[in-house]
Design a protein around this motif. Structure first.
Motif, PDB file in Angstrom:
ATOM      1  N   ASP A   1       0.820  -1.144   0.095  1.00  0.00           N
ATOM      2  CA  ASP A   1      -0.075  -0.156  -0.013  1.00  0.00           C
ATOM      3  C   ASP A   1       0.851   1.303   0.178  1.00  0.00           C
ATOM      4  OD1 ASP A   1      -2.363  -1.357  -0.143  1.00  0.00           O
ATOM      5  OD2 ASP A   1      -2.607  -1.371   1.807  1.00  0.00           O
ATOM      6  N   ASP A   2       2.151   1.310   0.408  1.00  0.00           N
ATOM      7  CA  ASP A   2       3.038   2.523   0.745  1.00  0.00           C
ATOM      8  C   ASP A   2       4.030   2.729  -0.168  1.00  0.00           C
ATOM      9  OD1 ASP A   2       4.577   0.640   1.357  1.00  0.00           O
ATOM     10  OD2 ASP A   2       5.029   1.313   3.529  1.00  0.00           O
ATOM     11  N   ASN A   3       3.768   1.972  -1.460  1.00  0.00           N
ATOM     12  CA  ASN A   3       4.825   2.043  -2.487  1.00  0.00           C
ATOM     13  C   ASN A   3       5.978   1.319  -1.964  1.00  0.00           C
ATOM     14  OD1 ASN A   3       2.964   3.422  -4.158  1.00  0.00           O
ATOM     15  ND2 ASN A   3       4.171   5.166  -4.204  1.00  0.00           N
ATOM     16  N   SER A   4       6.096   0.657  -1.047  1.00  0.00           N
ATOM     17  CA  SER A   4       7.166  -0.531  -0.862  1.00  0.00           C
ATOM     18  C   SER A   4       7.008  -1.638  -1.405  1.00  0.00           C
ATOM     19  CB  SER A   4       6.963  -0.806   0.600  1.00  0.00           C
ATOM     20  OG  SER A   4       7.518   0.386   1.391  1.00  0.00           O
ATOM     21  N   LEU A   5       8.003  -2.099  -2.265  1.00  0.00           N
ATOM     22  CA  LEU A   5       7.709  -3.316  -2.926  1.00  0.00           C
ATOM     23  C   LEU A   5       8.731  -4.382  -2.341  1.00  0.00           C
ATOM     24  CD1 LEU A   5       8.644  -1.701  -6.025  1.00  0.00           C
ATOM     25  CD2 LEU A   5       6.453  -2.259  -5.634  1.00  0.00           C
ATOM     26  N   VAL A   6       8.059  -5.649  -2.038  1.00  0.00           N
ATOM     27  CA  VAL A   6       8.807  -6.619  -1.483  1.00  0.00           C
ATOM     28  C   VAL A   6       9.207  -7.713  -2.490  1.00  0.00           C
ATOM     29  CG1 VAL A   6       8.539  -8.384   0.233  1.00  0.00           C
ATOM     30  CG2 VAL A   6       7.668  -6.040   0.487  1.00  0.00           C
ATOM     31  N   SER A   7      10.191  -8.277  -2.411  1.00  0.00           N
ATOM     32  CA  SER A   7      10.879  -9.386  -3.389  1.00  0.00           C
ATOM     33  C   SER A   7       9.923 -10.436  -3.325  1.00  0.00           C
ATOM     34  CB  SER A   7      12.331  -9.534  -3.240  1.00  0.00           C
ATOM     35  OG  SER A   7      12.715 -10.628  -4.021  1.00  0.00           O
ATOM     36  N   VAL A   8       9.503 -11.072  -4.378  1.00  0.00           N
ATOM     37  CA  VAL A   8       8.972 -12.266  -4.427  1.00  0.00           C
ATOM     38  C   VAL A   8       9.878 -13.310  -5.208  1.00  0.00           C
ATOM     39  CG1 VAL A   8       6.599 -11.392  -4.075  1.00  0.00           C
ATOM     40  CG2 VAL A   8       7.521 -11.725  -6.451  1.00  0.00           C
ATOM     41  N   GLY A   9       9.500 -14.793  -5.042  1.00  0.00           N
ATOM     42  CA  GLY A   9      10.246 -15.681  -5.841  1.00  0.00           C
ATOM     43  C   GLY A   9      11.908 -15.836  -5.745  1.00  0.00           C
ATOM     44  N   SER A  10      12.337 -16.133  -6.392  1.00  0.00           N
ATOM     45  CA  SER A  10      14.130 -16.326  -6.190  1.00  0.00           C
ATOM     46  C   SER A  10      15.011 -15.527  -6.921  1.00  0.00           C
ATOM     47  CB  SER A  10      14.435 -17.653  -6.842  1.00  0.00           C
ATOM     48  OG  SER A  10      14.133 -17.636  -8.417  1.00  0.00           O
ATOM     49  N   SER A  11      14.296 -14.081  -7.129  1.00  0.00           N
ATOM     50  CA  SER A  11      14.982 -13.131  -7.694  1.00  0.00           C
ATOM     51  C   SER A  11      15.949 -12.278  -6.751  1.00  0.00           C
ATOM     52  CB  SER A  11      14.220 -11.873  -8.228  1.00  0.00           C
ATOM     53  OG  SER A  11      13.378 -11.075  -7.251  1.00  0.00           O
ATOM     54  N   GLY A  12      15.868 -12.551  -5.372  1.00  0.00           N
ATOM     55  CA  GLY A  12      16.774 -11.942  -4.201  1.00  0.00           C
ATOM     56  C   GLY A  12      15.700 -11.622  -3.268  1.00  0.00           C
ATOM     57  N   THR A  13      16.506 -11.107  -2.238  1.00  0.00           N
ATOM     58  CA  THR A  13      15.569 -10.403  -0.697  1.00  0.00           C
ATOM     59  C   THR A  13      16.003  -9.084  -0.683  1.00  0.00           C
ATOM     60  OG1 THR A  13      17.428 -11.076   0.506  1.00  0.00           O
ATOM     61  CG2 THR A  13      15.868 -12.618   0.236  1.00  0.00           C
ATOM     62  N   GLY A  14      14.921  -8.430  -0.108  1.00  0.00           N
ATOM     63  CA  GLY A  14      15.225  -7.107   0.017  1.00  0.00           C
ATOM     64  C   GLY A  14      13.920  -6.270   0.041  1.00  0.00           C
ATOM     65  N   LEU A  15      14.234  -4.806   0.211  1.00  0.00           N
ATOM     66  CA  LEU A  15      13.116  -3.913   0.262  1.00  0.00           C
ATOM     67  C   LEU A  15      13.278  -2.824  -0.715  1.00  0.00           C
ATOM     68  CD1 LEU A  15      10.287  -2.945   1.470  1.00  0.00           C
ATOM     69  CD2 LEU A  15      11.668  -1.778   3.136  1.00  0.00           C
ATOM     70  N   ILE A  16      12.549  -2.402  -1.521  1.00  0.00           N
ATOM     71  CA  ILE A  16      12.580  -1.213  -2.413  1.00  0.00           C
ATOM     72  C   ILE A  16      11.315  -0.374  -2.237  1.00  0.00           C
ATOM     73  CG2 ILE A  16      12.707  -0.329  -4.862  1.00  0.00           C
ATOM     74  CD1 ILE A  16      14.302  -2.800  -5.361  1.00  0.00           C
ATOM     75  N   THR A  17      11.450   0.849  -1.937  1.00  0.00           N
ATOM     76  CA  THR A  17      10.636   1.833  -1.883  1.00  0.00           C
ATOM     77  C   THR A  17      10.756   2.763  -3.003  1.00  0.00           C
ATOM     78  OG1 THR A  17      10.593   1.775   0.592  1.00  0.00           O
ATOM     79  CG2 THR A  17       9.488   3.505  -0.482  1.00  0.00           C
ATOM     80  N   ILE A  18       9.539   3.017  -3.742  1.00  0.00           N
ATOM     81  CA  ILE A  18       9.610   3.708  -4.931  1.00  0.00           C
ATOM     82  C   ILE A  18       8.473   4.562  -5.190  1.00  0.00           C
ATOM     83  CG2 ILE A  18       8.856   1.942  -6.393  1.00  0.00           C
ATOM     84  CD1 ILE A  18      10.997   3.164  -8.532  1.00  0.00           C
ATOM     85  N   SER A  19       8.770   5.723  -5.355  1.00  0.00           N
ATOM     86  CA  SER A  19       7.786   6.780  -5.559  1.00  0.00           C
ATOM     87  C   SER A  19       7.898   7.689  -6.796  1.00  0.00           C
ATOM     88  CB  SER A  19       7.193   7.436  -4.511  1.00  0.00           C
ATOM     89  OG  SER A  19       8.133   8.373  -4.181  1.00  0.00           O
ATOM     90  N   LYS A  20       7.078   8.601  -7.114  1.00  0.00           N
ATOM     91  CA  LYS A  20       7.319   9.558  -8.154  1.00  0.00           C
ATOM     92  C   LYS A  20       8.621  10.330  -7.791  1.00  0.00           C
ATOM     93  CE  LYS A  20       4.110  12.842  -6.896  1.00  0.00           C
ATOM     94  NZ  LYS A  20       4.012  14.141  -6.738  1.00  0.00           N
ATOM     95  N   ASP A  21       8.820  10.689  -6.794  1.00  0.00           N
ATOM     96  CA  ASP A  21       9.974  11.348  -6.160  1.00  0.00           C
ATOM     97  C   ASP A  21      11.255  10.740  -5.609  1.00  0.00           C
ATOM     98  OD1 ASP A  21       8.459  13.713  -7.122  1.00  0.00           O
ATOM     99  OD2 ASP A  21       7.371  13.671  -5.058  1.00  0.00           O
ATOM    100  N   LYS A  22      11.053   9.451  -5.292  1.00  0.00           N
ATOM    101  CA  LYS A  22      12.151   8.883  -4.502  1.00  0.00           C
ATOM    102  C   LYS A  22      12.405   7.424  -4.265  1.00  0.00           C
ATOM    103  CE  LYS A  22      14.272   9.373  -0.058  1.00  0.00           C
ATOM    104  NZ  LYS A  22      15.601   9.678  -0.129  1.00  0.00           N
ATOM    105  N   LEU A  23      13.514   6.896  -4.558  1.00  0.00           N
ATOM    106  CA  LEU A  23      13.776   5.506  -4.753  1.00  0.00           C
ATOM    107  C   LEU A  23      15.026   5.135  -3.311  1.00  0.00           C
ATOM    108  CD1 LEU A  23      14.101   2.821  -6.232  1.00  0.00           C
ATOM    109  CD2 LEU A  23      15.812   3.960  -7.468  1.00  0.00           C
TER     110      LEU A  23
END
Length: 125
Positions: A86-108
């Motif tokens: 809901d808050d533009n945080s993207l959580v890794s799925v599958g075997s692509s790796g682990t981590g957290l990425i937050t992305i919006s129109k202004d911030k990465l």
């Protein structure tokens, strides 16, 4: 006739890329996105430890697949698939790796690991 079709094709592609690259476009809300974020970037693996205060990340998204192309000789982070939260945080799925990425129109913000390699970014657009 072929020349006219090429011109029309280039114009259509330009319109799509312009819409995908608009600074008001939130990448989490679209299926196609391309944009550059600038700020702190970093990368660590067994041989390299790169940290740059004024780097950049070129982000492309098609569907749920993200590619992150870093400046400063940092290897690209490609084929990352996420589920949107809901808050533009993207959580890794599958075997692509682990981590957290937050992305919006202004911030990465990236904190991601894959195969004993770690990518970081704290960038603005």
């Amino acid at each position: 006739m072929k020349s006219m079709l090429k011109i029309i094709g280039v114009l259509l592609l330009s319109v799509v890329l312009f819409a995908a690259c608009s600074k008001s476009t939130d990448p989490a809300d679209t299926d196609i996105f391309a944009g550059t974020f600038k700020g702190k970037v970093g990368y660590i693996d067994g041989d390299k430890n790169i940290s740059q205060a004024s780097g950049s990340v070129f982000v492309t998204k098609v569907g749920t697949r993200y590619d992150f192309k870093f400046s400063d000789a940092i290897p690209a982070l490609t084929g990352v698939e996420f589920e949107k939260k809901d808050d533009n945080s993207l959580v890794s799925v599958g075997s692509s790796g682990t981590g957290l990425i937050t992305i919006s129109k202004d911030k990465l913000v990236i904190n991601f690991t894959r195969d004993s390699k770690a990518w970081t970014a704290d960038c603005n657009r």
